[in-house]
Design a protein around this motif. Structure first.
Motif, PDB file in Angstrom:
ATOM      1  N   MET A   1      54.837  45.605  45.077  1.00 16.44           N
ATOM      2  CA  MET A   1      53.951  45.059  46.096  1.00 16.44           C
ATOM      3  C   MET A   1      52.768  44.373  45.406  1.00 16.44           C
ATOM      4  N   LYS A   2      52.428  43.178  45.876  1.00 14.11           N
ATOM      5  CA  LYS A   2      51.316  42.437  45.301  1.00 14.11           C
ATOM      6  C   LYS A   2      50.005  43.094  45.673  1.00 14.11           C
ATOM      7  N   GLY A   3      49.110  43.169  44.701  1.00 15.55           N
ATOM      8  CA  GLY A   3      47.765  43.684  44.933  1.00 15.55           C
ATOM      9  C   GLY A   3      46.779  42.545  45.053  1.00 15.55           C
ATOM     10  N   TYR A   4      45.780  42.723  45.883  1.00 18.19           N
ATOM     11  CA  TYR A   4      44.797  41.677  46.145  1.00 18.19           C
ATOM     12  C   TYR A   4      43.402  42.108  45.726  1.00 18.19           C
ATOM     13  N   VAL A   5      42.503  41.129  45.686  1.00 23.95           N
ATOM     14  CA  VAL A   5      41.101  41.379  45.359  1.00 23.95           C
ATOM     15  C   VAL A   5      40.295  41.287  46.658  1.00 23.95           C
ATOM     16  N   HIS A   6      39.597  42.388  46.978  1.00 24.84           N
ATOM     17  CA  HIS A   6      38.765  42.482  48.183  1.00 24.84           C
ATOM     18  C   HIS A   6      37.300  42.479  47.769  1.00 24.84           C
ATOM     19  N   ILE A   7      36.470  41.872  48.592  1.00 26.95           N
ATOM     20  CA  ILE A   7      35.021  41.939  48.406  1.00 26.95           C
ATOM     21  C   ILE A   7      34.400  42.369  49.730  1.00 26.95           C
ATOM     22  N   TYR A   8      33.498  43.366  49.650  1.00 24.85           N
ATOM     23  CA  TYR A   8      32.659  43.757  50.783  1.00 24.85           C
ATOM     24  C   TYR A   8      31.228  43.537  50.327  1.00 24.85           C
ATOM     25  N   THR A   9      30.540  42.584  50.940  1.00 24.01           N
ATOM     26  CA  THR A   9      29.209  42.205  50.502  1.00 24.01           C
ATOM     27  C   THR A   9      28.313  41.965  51.709  1.00 24.01           C
ATOM     28  N   GLY A  10      27.095  41.539  51.470  1.00 28.54           N
ATOM     29  CA  GLY A  10      26.154  41.219  52.542  1.00 28.54           C
ATOM     30  C   GLY A  10      25.052  42.251  52.657  1.00 28.54           C
ATOM     31  N   ASN A  11      24.082  41.947  53.523  1.00 25.75           N
ATOM     32  CA  ASN A  11      22.906  42.809  53.694  1.00 25.75           C
ATOM     33  C   ASN A  11      23.102  43.913  54.723  1.00 25.75           C
ATOM     34  N   GLY A  12      24.222  43.901  55.404  1.00 27.05           N
ATOM     35  CA  GLY A  12      24.467  44.918  56.427  1.00 27.05           C
ATOM     36  C   GLY A  12      25.008  46.213  55.854  1.00 27.05           C
ATOM     37  N   LYS A  13      24.937  47.251  56.665  1.00 23.06           N
ATOM     38  CA  LYS A  13      25.420  48.583  56.311  1.00 23.06           C
ATOM     39  C   LYS A  13      26.946  48.626  56.383  1.00 23.06           C
ATOM     40  N   GLY A  14      27.584  49.390  55.498  1.00 27.85           N
ATOM     41  CA  GLY A  14      29.005  49.644  55.642  1.00 27.85           C
ATOM     42  C   GLY A  14      29.914  49.190  54.516  1.00 27.85           C
ATOM     43  N   VAL A 118      33.069  40.772  34.504  1.00 28.89           N
ATOM     44  CA  VAL A 118      33.677  41.100  35.798  1.00 28.89           C
ATOM     45  C   VAL A 118      34.789  40.097  36.119  1.00 28.89           C
ATOM     46  N   ILE A 119      34.547  38.837  35.847  1.00 31.13           N
ATOM     47  CA  ILE A 119      35.576  37.815  36.070  1.00 31.13           C
ATOM     48  C   ILE A 119      36.798  38.104  35.203  1.00 31.13           C
ATOM     49  N   GLU A 120      36.576  38.489  33.966  1.00 29.06           N
ATOM     50  CA  GLU A 120      37.697  38.824  33.073  1.00 29.06           C
ATOM     51  C   GLU A 120      38.499  40.001  33.628  1.00 29.06           C
ATOM     52  N   LEU A 121      37.808  41.006  34.138  1.00 28.42           N
ATOM     53  CA  LEU A 121      38.479  42.162  34.732  1.00 28.42           C
ATOM     54  C   LEU A 121      39.365  41.728  35.901  1.00 28.42           C
ATOM     55  N   ILE A 122      38.851  40.864  36.741  1.00 30.24           N
ATOM     56  CA  ILE A 122      39.601  40.398  37.911  1.00 30.24           C
ATOM     57  C   ILE A 122      40.807  39.558  37.483  1.00 30.24           C
ATOM     58  N   THR A 123      40.583  38.623  36.594  1.00 32.28           N
ATOM     59  CA  THR A 123      41.661  37.701  36.221  1.00 32.28           C
ATOM     60  C   THR A 123      42.740  38.369  35.379  1.00 32.28           C
ATOM     61  N   ASN A 124      42.416  39.483  34.734  1.00 30.04           N
ATOM     62  CA  ASN A 124      43.405  40.184  33.906  1.00 30.04           C
ATOM     63  C   ASN A 124      44.019  41.391  34.591  1.00 30.04           C
ATOM     64  N   LYS A 125      43.731  41.597  35.871  1.00 31.40           N
ATOM     65  CA  LYS A 125      44.289  42.768  36.553  1.00 31.40           C
ATOM     66  C   LYS A 125      45.804  42.618  36.711  1.00 31.40           C
ATOM     67  N   PRO A 126      46.530  43.737  36.656  1.00 27.64           N
ATOM     68  CA  PRO A 126      47.969  43.663  36.921  1.00 27.64           C
ATOM     69  C   PRO A 126      48.232  43.141  38.336  1.00 27.64           C
ATOM     70  N   ALA A 127      49.338  42.469  38.517  1.00 30.06           N
ATOM     71  CA  ALA A 127      49.659  41.828  39.800  1.00 30.06           C
ATOM     72  C   ALA A 127      49.738  42.826  40.956  1.00 30.06           C
ATOM     73  N   ASN A 128      50.103  44.073  40.680  1.00 30.60           N
ATOM     74  CA  ASN A 128      50.269  45.047  41.759  1.00 30.60           C
ATOM     75  C   ASN A 128      49.013  45.868  42.045  1.00 30.60           C
ATOM     76  N   LEU A 129      47.941  45.669  41.298  1.00 29.33           N
ATOM     77  CA  LEU A 129      46.716  46.446  41.488  1.00 29.33           C
ATOM     78  C   LEU A 129      45.872  45.863  42.614  1.00 29.33           C
ATOM     79  N   GLU A 130      45.469  46.716  43.551  1.00 31.32           N
ATOM     80  CA  GLU A 130      44.518  46.352  44.603  1.00 31.32           C
ATOM     81  C   GLU A 130      43.139  46.649  44.027  1.00 31.32           C
ATOM     82  N   LEU A 131      42.251  45.662  44.022  1.00 34.24           N
ATOM     83  CA  LEU A 131      40.931  45.799  43.412  1.00 34.24           C
ATOM     84  C   LEU A 131      39.875  45.477  44.455  1.00 34.24           C
ATOM     85  N   VAL A 132      38.919  46.405  44.640  1.00 35.70           N
ATOM     86  CA  VAL A 132      37.869  46.246  45.640  1.00 35.70           C
ATOM     87  C   VAL A 132      36.526  46.248  44.944  1.00 35.70           C
ATOM     88  N   LEU A 133      35.693  45.261  45.267  1.00 33.10           N
ATOM     89  CA  LEU A 133      34.350  45.152  44.706  1.00 33.10           C
ATOM     90  C   LEU A 133      33.354  45.150  45.848  1.00 33.10           C
TER      91      LEU A 133
END
Length: 171
Positions: A1-14, A118-133
């Motif tokens: 299964m392909k893993g994706y890169v997620h970002i949760y950002t902004g000034n709001g709570k959560g 951080v960019i290197e970490l993202i670009t070198n992640k295995p294809a199946n790893l889900e990565l959340v920042l």
């Protein structure tokens, strides 16, 4: 299964809560999860919940127990860089299905680590790893690399009325 890169950002709570919700879901699907908390070093309630109810989820803090108010110290920088180095090894190990880098953008904002690392970490992640920042101030260069970006926007918050952070709700 392909893993994706997620970002949760902004000034709001959560942002952290959203990432921990994903960890809960992944754990329920018998996926192996690692959560790295940057800048944070206190025993927040979410850590107790993980320890008590999700022992199969690994969590490590790379903060020093205090929030950075002004200028980070050499110890803050060292703790964060050590954490990023450990995470880089874990990413390459393919031991985990989901890795969460909680408050990584705050670490970038305070220049505790380089954006290039951080960019290197993202670009070198295995294809199946889900990565959340997570964290405020996600840089455009990293947003561009992500597959999913959610911005938490503060519309109204009771902090504005002087309500302090409450245990079990904000921490």
């Amino acid at each position: 299964m392909k893993g994706y890169v997620h970002i949760y950002t902004g000034n709001g709570k959560g942002k952290t809560t959203a990432a921990f919700g994903l960890a809960l879901r992944a754990s329920g699907a018998e996926k192996k999860v690692f959560i790295a908390q940057f800048v944070k070093g206190k025993p927040y309630s979410e850590i107790k919940a993980i320890e008590n109810y999700l022992p199969e989820v690994d969590l490590k803090q790379y903060g020093r127990g205090c929030f950075i108010v002004k200028e980070p110290t050499d110890a803050d920088i060292e703790a964060t860089q050590h954490g990023l180095n450990e995470i880089a090894v874990l990413v390459k190990s393919e031991r985990y299905d989901l890795i969460i880098l909680d408050e990584i953008f705050i670490a970038l904002h305070y220049k505790l680590i380089s954006i290039e690392a951080v960019i290197e970490l993202i670009t070198n992640k295995p294809a199946n790893l889900e990565l959340v920042l997570t964290g405020r101030y996600a840089p455009d260069e990293i947003i561009e690399l992500a597959d999913l970006v959610t911005e938490m926007k503060e519309v109204k918050h009771y902090y504005q009325k002087g309500v302090q952070a409450r245990k079990g709700i904000e921490f």
